[in-house]
Design a protein around this motif. Sequence first.
Motif, mmCIF file in Angstrom:
data_model
loop_
_atom_site.group_PDB
_atom_site.id
_atom_site.type_symbol
_atom_site.label_atom_id
_atom_site.label_comp_id
_atom_site.label_asym_id
_atom_site.label_seq_id
_atom_site.Cartn_x
_atom_site.Cartn_y
_atom_site.Cartn_z
ATOM 1 N N LEU A 78 0.874 -1.175 0.000
ATOM 2 C CA LEU A 78 0.000 0.000 0.000
ATOM 3 C C LEU A 78 0.911 1.226 0.000
ATOM 4 C CD1 LEU A 78 -2.878 1.085 0.003
ATOM 5 C CD2 LEU A 78 -2.804 1.108 2.493
ATOM 6 N N ALA A 79 0.921 1.930 -1.120
ATOM 7 C CA ALA A 79 1.829 3.061 -1.300
ATOM 8 C C ALA A 79 1.169 4.404 -1.051
ATOM 9 C CB ALA A 79 2.427 3.031 -2.707
ATOM 10 N N ALA A 80 -0.141 4.414 -0.868
ATOM 11 C CA ALA A 80 -0.867 5.663 -0.600
ATOM 12 C C ALA A 80 -1.833 5.416 0.543
ATOM 13 C CB ALA A 80 -1.602 6.136 -1.851
ATOM 14 N N ARG A 86 -1.875 2.054 11.084
ATOM 15 C CA ARG A 86 -0.827 2.963 11.526
ATOM 16 C C ARG A 86 0.358 2.169 12.065
ATOM 17 N NH1 ARG A 86 -2.956 8.286 12.579
ATOM 18 N NH2 ARG A 86 -5.245 8.337 12.465
ATOM 19 N N ASP A 87 1.534 2.789 12.011
ATOM 20 C CA ASP A 87 2.705 2.169 12.616
ATOM 21 C C ASP A 87 2.770 2.545 14.098
ATOM 22 O OD1 ASP A 87 3.765 4.756 12.821
ATOM 23 O OD2 ASP A 87 4.955 4.554 10.987
ATOM 24 N N ALA A 88 3.839 2.172 14.778
ATOM 25 C CA ALA A 88 3.937 2.404 16.221
ATOM 26 C C ALA A 88 3.999 3.886 16.575
ATOM 27 C CB ALA A 88 5.164 1.690 16.780
ATOM 28 N N GLN A 89 4.432 4.716 15.624
ATOM 29 C CA GLN A 89 4.480 6.160 15.866
ATOM 30 C C GLN A 89 3.149 6.839 15.580
ATOM 31 O OE1 GLN A 89 7.189 4.592 14.153
ATOM 32 N NE2 GLN A 89 8.175 4.572 16.151
ATOM 33 N N GLY A 90 2.164 6.048 15.170
ATOM 34 C CA GLY A 90 0.853 6.603 14.858
ATOM 35 C C GLY A 90 0.731 7.140 13.446
ATOM 36 N N ASN A 91 1.753 6.890 12.627
ATOM 37 C CA ASN A 91 1.727 7.361 11.245
ATOM 38 C C ASN A 91 1.120 6.316 10.317
ATOM 39 O OD1 ASN A 91 3.224 9.732 11.981
ATOM 40 N ND2 ASN A 91 5.090 8.488 11.970
ATOM 41 N N ARG A 92 0.431 6.782 9.310
ATOM 42 C CA ARG A 92 -0.091 5.872 8.286
ATOM 43 C C ARG A 92 0.975 5.714 7.199
ATOM 44 N NH1 ARG A 92 -5.329 8.257 9.684
ATOM 45 N NH2 ARG A 92 -6.698 6.560 10.388
ATOM 46 N N SER A 93 1.966 4.942 7.533
ATOM 47 C CA SER A 93 3.096 4.727 6.630
ATOM 48 C C SER A 93 2.720 3.770 5.501
ATOM 49 C CB SER A 93 4.287 4.149 7.396
ATOM 50 O OG SER A 93 4.734 5.036 8.398
ATOM 51 N N ILE A 137 4.507 -7.766 7.964
ATOM 52 C CA ILE A 137 4.355 -6.401 7.476
ATOM 53 C C ILE A 137 5.640 -5.616 7.733
ATOM 54 C CG2 ILE A 137 3.110 -4.218 7.704
ATOM 55 C CD1 ILE A 137 1.462 -6.381 6.386
ATOM 56 N N VAL A 138 6.130 -4.945 6.704
ATOM 57 C CA VAL A 138 7.262 -4.030 6.829
ATOM 58 C C VAL A 138 6.747 -2.639 6.463
ATOM 59 C CG1 VAL A 138 9.559 -3.394 6.012
ATOM 60 C CG2 VAL A 138 8.928 -5.817 6.201
ATOM 61 N N PHE A 139 6.840 -1.711 7.415
ATOM 62 C CA PHE A 139 6.403 -0.342 7.145
ATOM 63 C C PHE A 139 7.491 0.415 6.382
ATOM 64 C CE2 PHE A 139 3.669 -1.288 10.820
ATOM 65 C CZ PHE A 139 2.448 -0.846 10.331
ATOM 66 N N GLY A 140 7.062 1.215 5.423
ATOM 67 C CA GLY A 140 7.988 2.063 4.687
ATOM 68 C C GLY A 140 8.070 3.410 5.365
ATOM 69 N N ALA A 159 11.355 -0.203 7.081
ATOM 70 C CA ALA A 159 12.338 0.002 6.019
ATOM 71 C C ALA A 159 12.695 1.481 5.957
ATOM 72 C CB ALA A 159 11.767 -0.453 4.672
ATOM 73 N N ASP A 160 13.894 1.782 5.473
ATOM 74 C CA ASP A 160 14.321 3.181 5.428
ATOM 75 C C ASP A 160 14.042 3.830 4.071
ATOM 76 O OD1 ASP A 160 16.176 1.812 3.980
ATOM 77 O OD2 ASP A 160 17.919 2.461 5.131
ATOM 78 N N PHE A 161 13.029 3.323 3.372
ATOM 79 C CA PHE A 161 12.580 3.991 2.152
ATOM 80 C C PHE A 161 11.057 3.923 2.086
ATOM 81 C CE2 PHE A 161 13.207 -0.454 0.894
ATOM 82 C CZ PHE A 161 12.059 -0.743 0.166
ATOM 83 N N ARG A 162 10.482 4.851 1.368
ATOM 84 C CA ARG A 162 9.041 4.881 1.162
ATOM 85 C C ARG A 162 8.701 4.311 -0.206
ATOM 86 N NH1 ARG A 162 6.420 7.976 4.904
ATOM 87 N NH2 ARG A 162 7.637 9.527 6.042
ATOM 88 N N LEU A 163 7.463 3.882 -0.366
ATOM 89 C CA LEU A 163 6.971 3.440 -1.667
ATOM 90 C C LEU A 163 6.426 4.640 -2.428
ATOM 91 C CD1 LEU A 163 5.051 0.204 -0.590
ATOM 92 C CD2 LEU A 163 7.343 0.349 -1.600
ATOM 93 N N SER A 164 6.710 4.700 -3.687
ATOM 94 C CA SER A 164 6.217 5.803 -4.512
ATOM 95 C C SER A 164 4.825 5.487 -5.026
ATOM 96 C CB SER A 164 7.155 6.051 -5.691
ATOM 97 O OG SER A 164 6.582 6.969 -6.600
ATOM 98 N N ALA A 165 3.883 6.393 -4.779
ATOM 99 C CA ALA A 165 2.529 6.195 -5.288
ATOM 100 C C ALA A 165 2.485 6.313 -6.808
ATOM 101 C CB ALA A 165 1.581 7.219 -4.658
ATOM 102 N N GLY A 166 3.534 6.889 -7.381
ATOM 103 C CA GLY A 166 3.580 7.012 -8.839
ATOM 104 C C GLY A 166 4.048 5.759 -9.535
#
Length: 228
Positions: A78-80, A86-93, A137-140, A159-166
């Motif tokens: 899920l890239a978008a 949410r992850d442990a920080q409460g972010n929807r990564s 599950i691995v959060f980006g 992971a130390d990178f995000r997925l691109s929605a593009g």
Amino acid sequence: MVDETAVISVGDHRRKSMSPALFVLLLRVSMVLKRITNWREPSRVLALVGALLMATCGVSCAQTSPNDASDVRITEILAANQRGIRDAQGNRSDWIELYNPHSVTVNLERYSLTDAKDQLRKWVFPRVAMAPKSFLIVFGAGMGREETPIRDSDGRLYADFRLSAGGEYLALVDPNGVVVQEWDPGYPEQLPDISFGLSPTGKDTFFPRPTPGEPNDTRGFDGRSEEH
């Protein structure tokens, strides 16, 4: 957890792990054989124990090889993520889901995920065991490891990178640098809160209902046709 006990070399000299229970069983068998023969023929006893060891390792040890994760697959991403988990920080990564189809536990240590074809070791898995038929599950998170740990206190991975929605390249790579699975040149452009991954038949599919940590929905669409 994956057994980390004795490592042995048998027959073809491949390294295989042996469980404590198997070791104890073989030890008891050797003691019984010793009593039967009164140790008059030690070479025969050792030969019998060796044969038993090879036979059992052919079934048991090979199946529990700690890094035999070559059949693990990325099954959903899920890239978008706007309204999802949410992850442990409460972010929807962003997140990446993997599935272990094996009937035994496998260790993903030294496998890697990457969104760069020229950097196959971009994010390397720590020591992590996947139970049989389980999801991971691995959060980006996309942040440096100084800010976000590779694994938090609850065992969540980042992971130390995000997925691109593009849309972009994405791959799972084994410890030897061999690509196990990839979307090349990349997975397609993503839609908000619609996941993408493999259908039950292994076909690239968009899923209107993301299912992190669960089997993918049987309803989806391929991006070229309307949802069905």
